[in-house]
Design a protein around this motif. Structure first.
Motif, PDB file in Angstrom:
ATOM      1  N   TYR A 157       0.812  -1.220   0.000  1.00 29.36           N
ATOM      2  CA  TYR A 157       0.000   0.000   0.000  1.00 29.36           C
ATOM      3  C   TYR A 157       0.843   1.267   0.000  1.00 29.36           C
ATOM      4  CZ  TYR A 157       0.785   0.358   5.090  1.00 29.36           C
ATOM      5  OH  TYR A 157       1.356   0.467   6.341  1.00 29.36           O
ATOM      6  N   GLY A 158       2.170   1.116  -0.149  1.00 25.86           N
ATOM      7  CA  GLY A 158       3.015   2.305  -0.208  1.00 25.86           C
ATOM      8  C   GLY A 158       4.478   1.945  -0.069  1.00 25.86           C
ATOM      9  N   ARG A 159       5.317   2.958  -0.279  1.00 28.04           N
ATOM     10  CA  ARG A 159       6.767   2.744  -0.146  1.00 28.04           C
ATOM     11  C   ARG A 159       7.394   3.912   0.590  1.00 28.04           C
ATOM     12  NH1 ARG A 159       9.629  -1.074  -4.269  1.00 28.04           N
ATOM     13  NH2 ARG A 159       7.906  -2.491  -4.628  1.00 28.04           N
ATOM     14  N   ASN A 160       8.429   3.620   1.356  1.00 25.78           N
ATOM     15  CA  ASN A 160       9.191   4.659   2.038  1.00 25.78           C
ATOM     16  C   ASN A 160      10.628   4.579   1.506  1.00 25.78           C
ATOM     17  OD1 ASN A 160      10.557   6.308   3.770  1.00 25.78           O
ATOM     18  ND2 ASN A 160       9.556   5.547   5.620  1.00 25.78           N
ATOM     19  N   PRO A 161      10.994   5.472   0.588  1.00 25.79           N
ATOM     20  CA  PRO A 161      12.292   5.362  -0.091  1.00 25.79           C
ATOM     21  C   PRO A 161      13.489   5.466   0.852  1.00 25.79           C
ATOM     22  CG  PRO A 161      10.879   7.008  -1.133  1.00 25.79           C
ATOM     23  CD  PRO A 161      10.217   6.627   0.146  1.00 25.79           C
ATOM     24  N   LYS A 162      13.327   6.168   1.967  1.00 27.25           N
ATOM     25  CA  LYS A 162      14.426   6.274   2.932  1.00 27.25           C
ATOM     26  C   LYS A 162      14.006   5.646   4.260  1.00 27.25           C
ATOM     27  CE  LYS A 162      16.702  10.246   0.851  1.00 27.25           C
ATOM     28  NZ  LYS A 162      17.191  11.629   1.031  1.00 27.25           N
ATOM     29  N   GLY A 163      13.426   4.451   4.162  1.00 21.84           N
ATOM     30  CA  GLY A 163      12.889   3.784   5.354  1.00 21.84           C
ATOM     31  C   GLY A 163      13.974   3.326   6.314  1.00 21.84           C
ATOM     32  N   PHE A 164      15.015   2.702   5.789  1.00 22.56           N
ATOM     33  CA  PHE A 164      16.154   2.269   6.599  1.00 22.56           C
ATOM     34  C   PHE A 164      17.402   3.001   6.109  1.00 22.56           C
ATOM     35  CE2 PHE A 164      14.821  -2.462   7.632  1.00 22.56           C
ATOM     36  CZ  PHE A 164      13.885  -1.997   8.541  1.00 22.56           C
ATOM     37  N   LYS A 165      18.325   3.266   7.034  1.00 30.76           N
ATOM     38  CA  LYS A 165      19.653   3.726   6.639  1.00 30.76           C
ATOM     39  C   LYS A 165      20.642   2.664   7.101  1.00 30.76           C
ATOM     40  CE  LYS A 165      22.642   7.736   6.669  1.00 30.76           C
ATOM     41  NZ  LYS A 165      22.905   9.027   7.316  1.00 30.76           N
ATOM     42  N   SER A 166      21.006   1.809   6.166  1.00 33.50           N
ATOM     43  CA  SER A 166      21.869   0.675   6.476  1.00 33.50           C
ATOM     44  C   SER A 166      23.308   1.131   6.672  1.00 33.50           C
ATOM     45  CB  SER A 166      21.798  -0.329   5.316  1.00 33.50           C
ATOM     46  OG  SER A 166      22.928  -1.163   5.313  1.00 33.50           O
ATOM     47  N   ARG A 167      23.999   0.499   7.652  1.00 33.69           N
ATOM     48  CA  ARG A 167      25.425   0.785   7.856  1.00 33.69           C
ATOM     49  C   ARG A 167      26.223   0.310   6.640  1.00 33.69           C
ATOM     50  NH1 ARG A 167      26.223  -1.662  13.975  1.00 33.69           N
ATOM     51  NH2 ARG A 167      24.977  -0.102  15.088  1.00 33.69           N
ATOM     52  N   ILE A 168      25.685  -0.675   5.928  1.00 39.20           N
ATOM     53  CA  ILE A 168      26.425  -1.288   4.816  1.00 39.20           C
ATOM     54  C   ILE A 168      26.090  -0.653   3.476  1.00 39.20           C
ATOM     55  CG2 ILE A 168      26.798  -3.487   3.578  1.00 39.20           C
ATOM     56  CD1 ILE A 168      25.834  -4.731   6.393  1.00 39.20           C
ATOM     57  N   SER A 169      24.783  -0.498   3.205  1.00 35.60           N
ATOM     58  CA  SER A 169      24.403  -0.081   1.844  1.00 35.60           C
ATOM     59  C   SER A 169      23.701   1.267   1.763  1.00 35.60           C
ATOM     60  CB  SER A 169      23.499  -1.167   1.232  1.00 35.60           C
ATOM     61  OG  SER A 169      22.368  -1.347   2.042  1.00 35.60           O
ATOM     62  N   GLY A 170      23.602   1.985   2.864  1.00 35.95           N
ATOM     63  CA  GLY A 170      22.941   3.295   2.818  1.00 35.95           C
ATOM     64  C   GLY A 170      21.429   3.166   2.827  1.00 35.95           C
ATOM     65  N   TRP A 171      20.750   4.042   2.088  1.00 36.40           N
ATOM     66  CA  TRP A 171      19.288   4.037   2.125  1.00 36.40           C
ATOM     67  C   TRP A 171      18.722   2.709   1.619  1.00 36.40           C
ATOM     68  CZ3 TRP A 171      18.139   7.641   5.189  1.00 36.40           C
ATOM     69  CH2 TRP A 171      18.687   8.911   5.108  1.00 36.40           C
ATOM     70  N   GLN A 172      17.710   2.228   2.332  1.00 34.72           N
ATOM     71  CA  GLN A 172      16.980   1.033   1.874  1.00 34.72           C
ATOM     72  C   GLN A 172      15.505   1.408   1.801  1.00 34.72           C
ATOM     73  OE1 GLN A 172      18.333  -1.671   5.059  1.00 34.72           O
ATOM     74  NE2 GLN A 172      19.202  -2.993   3.502  1.00 34.72           N
ATOM     75  N   GLU A 173      14.932   1.200   0.613  1.00 31.50           N
ATOM     76  CA  GLU A 173      13.507   1.485   0.450  1.00 31.50           C
ATOM     77  C   GLU A 173      12.683   0.408   1.161  1.00 31.50           C
ATOM     78  OE1 GLU A 173      11.021   3.214  -3.096  1.00 31.50           O
ATOM     79  OE2 GLU A 173      11.554   1.136  -3.546  1.00 31.50           O
ATOM     80  N   LEU A 174      11.627   0.842   1.847  1.00 31.79           N
ATOM     81  CA  LEU A 174      10.736  -0.117   2.508  1.00 31.79           C
ATOM     82  C   LEU A 174       9.414  -0.219   1.769  1.00 31.79           C
ATOM     83  CD1 LEU A 174      11.191   0.639   6.329  1.00 31.79           C
ATOM     84  CD2 LEU A 174      12.172  -1.224   4.987  1.00 31.79           C
ATOM     85  N   VAL A 175       8.948  -1.451   1.605  1.00 29.49           N
ATOM     86  CA  VAL A 175       7.627  -1.702   1.032  1.00 29.49           C
ATOM     87  C   VAL A 175       6.667  -1.889   2.198  1.00 29.49           C
ATOM     88  CG1 VAL A 175       6.254  -3.222  -0.448  1.00 29.49           C
ATOM     89  CG2 VAL A 175       8.689  -2.869  -0.937  1.00 29.49           C
ATOM     90  N   LEU A 176       5.582  -1.128   2.206  1.00 31.22           N
ATOM     91  CA  LEU A 176       4.575  -1.229   3.267  1.00 31.22           C
ATOM     92  C   LEU A 176       3.475  -2.169   2.783  1.00 31.22           C
ATOM     93  CD1 LEU A 176       6.187   1.401   3.785  1.00 31.22           C
ATOM     94  CD2 LEU A 176       4.077   2.456   4.552  1.00 31.22           C
ATOM     95  N   MET A 177       3.189  -3.175   3.596  1.00 23.40           N
ATOM     96  CA  MET A 177       2.179  -4.162   3.169  1.00 23.40           C
ATOM     97  C   MET A 177       1.131  -4.370   4.255  1.00 23.40           C
ATOM     98  SD  MET A 177       4.525  -7.027   1.283  1.00 23.40           S
ATOM     99  CE  MET A 177       3.500  -7.347  -0.132  1.00 23.40           C
ATOM    100  N   ARG A 178      -0.049  -4.746   3.811  1.00 25.10           N
ATOM    101  CA  ARG A 178      -1.133  -5.025   4.761  1.00 25.10           C
ATOM    102  C   ARG A 178      -1.944  -6.229   4.289  1.00 25.10           C
ATOM    103  NH1 ARG A 178      -5.874  -2.591   2.544  1.00 25.10           N
ATOM    104  NH2 ARG A 178      -6.955  -2.526   4.525  1.00 25.10           N
TER     105      ARG A 178
END
Ligand SMILES: CC(C)(COP(=O)(O)OP(=O)(O)OC[C@H]1O[C@@H](n2cnc3c(N)ncnc32)[C@H](O)[C@@H]1OP(=O)(O)O)[C@@H](O)C(=O)NCCC(=O)NCCS
Length: 182
Positions: A157-178
């Protein structure tokens, strides 16, 4: 919440899915640490874990008594190899119908059907607990998890492009699901 069920894995072994209790605290913590070191798709790093063995024991005992929450564990040959959980988003009138879902399985046991078993059991528990909606967030390139969730009926139902900031790979997009449970 109390739960117990046995499934047969893809390699023929049996896997017991059951609610974890205080007695499982040490094994649950150790599989938690292992899984969090095996992947960069989970929320915390092991050096950020705030929980002690006593707190974990208390948490698991509380979950056992909680009618609306569970910490589900997967046991193969007596060894705890994965866990999943549901928890109420917040126990207030406007949010009481929503539960969050999280899961991890030891890498050595991936691809055997444990993730699917844990997910389906948690969905069953969420329904029994009267939730209307089960929710999760997954890293967008975590194809295995996304494919599992889609096949279990979860819908993006949506995405958060800067959901996680990984120590290894930087920004990780999150997929929001329900998943609607009614
Ligand atoms: C995601 C995870 C829980 C899946 O657990 P698992 O025990 O390997 O899952 P299963 O064996 O039950 O497979 C379930 C589904 O995942 C998908 N899948 C499994 N292995 C896959 C792979 N290598 N590539 C793509 N999809 C795969 C398939 O859709 C499979 O369905 P099937 O039953 O039709 O084959 C596990 O990989 C894991 O713990 N990953 C690290 C932690 C994590 O990412 N947690 C989720 C955070 S949102």
């Amino acid at each position: 919440m109390i739960y117990k069920m046995t499934i047969t894995l893809k390699d023929g072994r049996e896997c017991l899915l059951r609610n974890g209790t205080g007695d499982d605290a040490e094994a649950v913590l150790s599989v938690f640490i292992a899984t969090h070191e095996q992947t960069d798709y989970l929320t915390t790093y092991t050096d950020e874990m705030p929980i002690t063995l006593d707190e974990e024991r208390e948490f698991l005992d509380k979950c056992t008594e909680d009618e609306r929450g569970i910490e589900m564990i997967a046991e193969v040959g007596g060894k705890i190899v994965g866990n999943a959980g549901i928890a109420c988003i917040k126990n207030v009138d406007k949010l009481r119908h929503r539960a969050s879902f999280g899961i991890s399985v030891d890498k050595e046991y991936w691809g055997l059907g444990i993730g699917r078993g844990l997910t389906e059991s948690c969905i069953e528990c969420a329904k029994n607990a009267g939730y209307t909606q089960l929710e999760l967030e997954a890293v967008a390139d975590n194809e295995t998890a996304l494919s599992l969730y889609r096949s279990a009926g979860f819908v993006e139902y949506g995405r958060n492009p800067k959901g996680f900031k990984s120590r290894i790979s930087g920004w990780q997009e999150l997929v929001l699901m329900r998943l609607e449970l009614e």
